[in-house]
Each structure stands twice: as C-alpha cells, then as structure tokens.
Design a protein around this motif. Structure first.
Motif, mmCIF file in Angstrom:
data_model
loop_
_atom_site.group_PDB
_atom_site.id
_atom_site.type_symbol
_atom_site.label_atom_id
_atom_site.label_comp_id
_atom_site.label_asym_id
_atom_site.label_seq_id
_atom_site.Cartn_x
_atom_site.Cartn_y
_atom_site.Cartn_z
ATOM 1 N N LEU A 28 0.371 -1.419 -0.245
ATOM 2 C CA LEU A 28 -0.190 -0.145 0.288
ATOM 3 C C LEU A 28 1.472 1.038 -0.254
ATOM 4 C CD1 LEU A 28 -3.296 1.209 0.113
ATOM 5 C CD2 LEU A 28 -3.169 0.980 2.907
ATOM 6 N N ASP A 29 0.503 2.101 -1.277
ATOM 7 C CA ASP A 29 1.665 3.260 -1.114
ATOM 8 C C ASP A 29 0.867 4.315 -0.530
ATOM 9 O OD1 ASP A 29 3.041 4.859 -2.119
ATOM 10 O OD2 ASP A 29 2.244 5.383 -4.291
ATOM 11 N N ALA A 30 1.745 4.383 0.523
ATOM 12 C CA ALA A 30 0.686 5.796 1.703
ATOM 13 C C ALA A 30 2.117 6.655 1.799
ATOM 14 C CB ALA A 30 0.681 4.554 2.722
ATOM 15 N N GLY A 31 1.296 8.470 1.356
ATOM 16 C CA GLY A 31 2.252 9.124 1.743
ATOM 17 C C GLY A 31 2.601 8.858 3.513
ATOM 18 N N GLU A 32 3.975 9.987 3.596
ATOM 19 C CA GLU A 32 4.562 10.124 4.425
ATOM 20 C C GLU A 32 3.827 10.273 6.276
ATOM 21 O OE1 GLU A 32 8.912 11.968 6.819
ATOM 22 O OE2 GLU A 32 8.526 10.801 4.391
ATOM 23 N N LEU A 33 3.477 11.662 5.527
ATOM 24 C CA LEU A 33 2.132 12.315 6.540
ATOM 25 C C LEU A 33 1.106 11.718 7.457
ATOM 26 C CD1 LEU A 33 2.490 14.903 8.846
ATOM 27 C CD2 LEU A 33 0.333 15.568 6.929
ATOM 28 N N THR A 34 1.115 10.287 5.957
ATOM 29 C CA THR A 34 -0.500 9.539 6.184
ATOM 30 C C THR A 34 -0.451 8.238 7.212
ATOM 31 O OG1 THR A 34 -1.825 10.409 4.245
ATOM 32 C CG2 THR A 34 -2.225 8.163 5.767
ATOM 33 N N ALA A 35 0.845 7.756 6.597
ATOM 34 C CA ALA A 35 1.187 6.666 7.880
ATOM 35 C C ALA A 35 1.605 7.155 8.771
ATOM 36 C CB ALA A 35 2.794 6.405 7.223
ATOM 37 N N TYR A 36 2.526 8.265 9.239
ATOM 38 C CA TYR A 36 2.444 9.406 10.473
ATOM 39 C C TYR A 36 1.311 9.194 11.309
ATOM 40 C CZ TYR A 36 3.970 12.107 14.245
ATOM 41 O OH TYR A 36 4.161 12.408 15.289
ATOM 42 N N TYR A 37 0.173 9.428 10.544
ATOM 43 C CA TYR A 37 -1.436 10.089 11.066
ATOM 44 C C TYR A 37 -1.313 8.847 11.595
ATOM 45 C CZ TYR A 37 -6.016 10.950 11.501
ATOM 46 O OH TYR A 37 -7.284 11.254 12.331
ATOM 47 N N VAL A 38 -1.855 7.457 11.167
ATOM 48 C CA VAL A 38 -2.398 5.782 11.084
ATOM 49 C C VAL A 38 -1.399 5.918 12.377
ATOM 50 C CG1 VAL A 38 -2.620 3.605 10.553
ATOM 51 C CG2 VAL A 38 -2.641 5.458 8.595
ATOM 52 N N VAL A 39 -0.298 5.928 12.760
ATOM 53 C CA VAL A 39 0.446 5.340 13.744
ATOM 54 C C VAL A 39 0.507 6.156 14.648
ATOM 55 C CG1 VAL A 39 2.687 6.170 15.077
ATOM 56 C CG2 VAL A 39 2.909 4.738 12.635
ATOM 57 N N ASN A 40 0.093 7.400 14.675
ATOM 58 C CA ASN A 40 -0.616 8.181 15.680
ATOM 59 C C ASN A 40 -1.816 7.799 16.054
ATOM 60 O OD1 ASN A 40 1.235 10.238 17.271
ATOM 61 N ND2 ASN A 40 1.404 10.685 14.562
ATOM 62 N N THR A 121 -4.168 21.496 6.502
ATOM 63 C CA THR A 121 -3.050 20.733 6.458
ATOM 64 C C THR A 121 -2.961 19.656 6.504
ATOM 65 O OG1 THR A 121 -1.963 20.728 9.040
ATOM 66 C CG2 THR A 121 -1.393 22.559 6.786
ATOM 67 N N LEU A 122 -4.126 18.593 7.022
ATOM 68 C CA LEU A 122 -4.385 17.235 7.002
ATOM 69 C C LEU A 122 -5.297 16.877 5.839
ATOM 70 C CD1 LEU A 122 -4.636 16.363 10.388
ATOM 71 C CD2 LEU A 122 -2.534 16.018 9.149
ATOM 72 N N SER A 123 -5.654 17.850 5.388
ATOM 73 C CA SER A 123 -6.733 17.242 4.078
ATOM 74 C C SER A 123 -6.026 16.528 3.253
ATOM 75 C CB SER A 123 -6.981 18.613 3.168
ATOM 76 O OG SER A 123 -8.115 19.559 3.966
ATOM 77 N N PRO A 124 -4.866 16.319 2.929
ATOM 78 C CA PRO A 124 -4.721 15.278 1.600
ATOM 79 C C PRO A 124 -4.032 13.787 2.787
ATOM 80 C CG PRO A 124 -2.693 17.539 1.989
ATOM 81 C CD PRO A 124 -3.968 17.428 3.055
ATOM 82 N N VAL A 125 -4.297 13.563 3.604
ATOM 83 C CA VAL A 125 -3.758 12.897 4.644
ATOM 84 C C VAL A 125 -5.603 12.239 4.940
ATOM 85 C CG1 VAL A 125 -3.837 12.128 7.000
ATOM 86 C CG2 VAL A 125 -1.960 13.745 5.911
ATOM 87 N N PHE A 126 -6.450 13.308 4.909
ATOM 88 C CA PHE A 126 -8.361 12.472 5.565
ATOM 89 C C PHE A 126 -8.560 12.053 3.185
ATOM 90 C CE2 PHE A 126 -8.449 15.711 8.802
ATOM 91 C CZ PHE A 126 -7.835 14.581 9.852
#
Length: 191
Positions: A28-40, A121-126
């Motif tokens: 699963l190709d995930a952005g770095e910020l998205t992966a960090y969001y899932v960890v948090n 700033t989290l819109s792309p993550v969502f």
C-alpha cells in the motif's frame, strides 16, 4: 535458561515499525504524513475511553449538519474509530447488527468530508485515508495480528470479510489457505 530480552521503545516507535512493515507487506503506497497519522491513531487508542454510545451513522449525520471546528473534530473521531474498529475487530463484528462494511462506509465518508477543506493541512491525509480505506483496514488487521489481538484462523469469516469489502489482503490470505475467492458468487448468496 534463556535470557529474556526486552526492547525499550515508545508506543509511537513500536507502532511505527509495525505500520511500516504492514504497509510494505500490503504493498500500500501511503504518504509519509498519512502513515504517521495512522501510527498516532493507534497510539491514541491506547489511552482512549469510549465517550459516545450513539450509532456511528447518527453521529456522522449530526457531524455533517454541524459546522466549524466541532464538525471537523466529530468527523475525525468517527473516521478514526471506524478505521480502528474495522482493522482491529472486524472478526468480532461477524453476525452482528452492523458488520465491517458499515464501518468502512462510515469511516470513508467521514474522511472524505474532512478532505474537502482546503485550509486544513491534513486534508490530503484524510483524502488518502478515504480513497484507500480498505487498504488501511488491511494494514491495521495485519498490525492487530502481529500484536496478537486478532486471528484470521477461520476461513469462513475471512471469506465473508472479502465478499463485503473486496479486501486484497483477505483475498491473499484465502489463497494462502487454498481458497480461491470468486466475486461472481456475491450476487447469488442467500442472506
């Protein structure tokens, strides 16, 4: 007697390693910020208490009707809870009033609504979480298995999950167990 070795690491470090491994394994190709969001998200659920007993669909409707910061907070809580429950506890949802597909639909909708705000700033993550919701459910399912919180030992629940979500991971696990998933059967099932 063998000597026990314990690693000292924070919850964030622990889940970061698990999430990165599951993302790679699931391809699963995930952005770095998205992966960090899932960890948090995972570390946040270590300390979280249930605060609202209302059904998620009602909470989602109320959140969409509200506005401002309260709306964003509610949508985020709904999306996060949906992702966590569908990833960690999908097996326990079997034969319940609502199943994993309910959580997938609600969570994807909540994250999609959050992705529309240009000023956040989290819109792309969502947006990525919404678009790849089932993929992230697979990632959390793998993390859950690695932390011994869940098991996909029974083939029937795994097949039912694959039928409902189309999860690539569930399909692969079925193949590994000698079952070839067949999507054409979906419409012929007796409910």
């Amino acid at each position: 007697m063998p000597e026990l070795v314990f690693r000292r690491e924070s919850a964030i470090e622990y889940f970061k390693e698990l999430v990165e491994g599951a993302l790679a394994h699931q391809r699963l190709d995930a952005g770095e910020l998205t992966a960090y969001y899932v960890v948090n998200l995972l570390t946040g659920f270590l300390q979280r208490r249930a605060d609202d007993d209302a059904p998620l669909a009602i909470r989602l409707a109320e959140a969409l009707e509200s506005g401002g910061a309260q709306q964003r907070t509610s949508l985020r809580e709904i999306g996060d809870l949906s992702l966590f429950v569908s990833g960690f506890f999908s097996d326990s949802l079997r034969r319940k009033l609502v199943d994993v597909d309910y959580y997938v639909a609600i969570g994807g909708c909540a994250y999609n609504a959050l992705s529309r705000a240009d000023t956040d700033t989290l819109s792309p993550v969502f947006g990525e979480l919404s678009e790849k919701f089932v993929g992230f459910v697979d990632v959390l399912s793998e993390v859950s298995e690695r932390t011994s919180c869940a098991s996909n030992g029974d083939v029937l629940p795994l097949y039912e999950k694959w039928l409902k979500t189309g999860s690539r991971r569930s399909g692969q696990l079925l193949v590994e167990r000698g079952v070839v998933p067949n999507a054409s059967i979906k419409s012929n099932l007796i409910q």
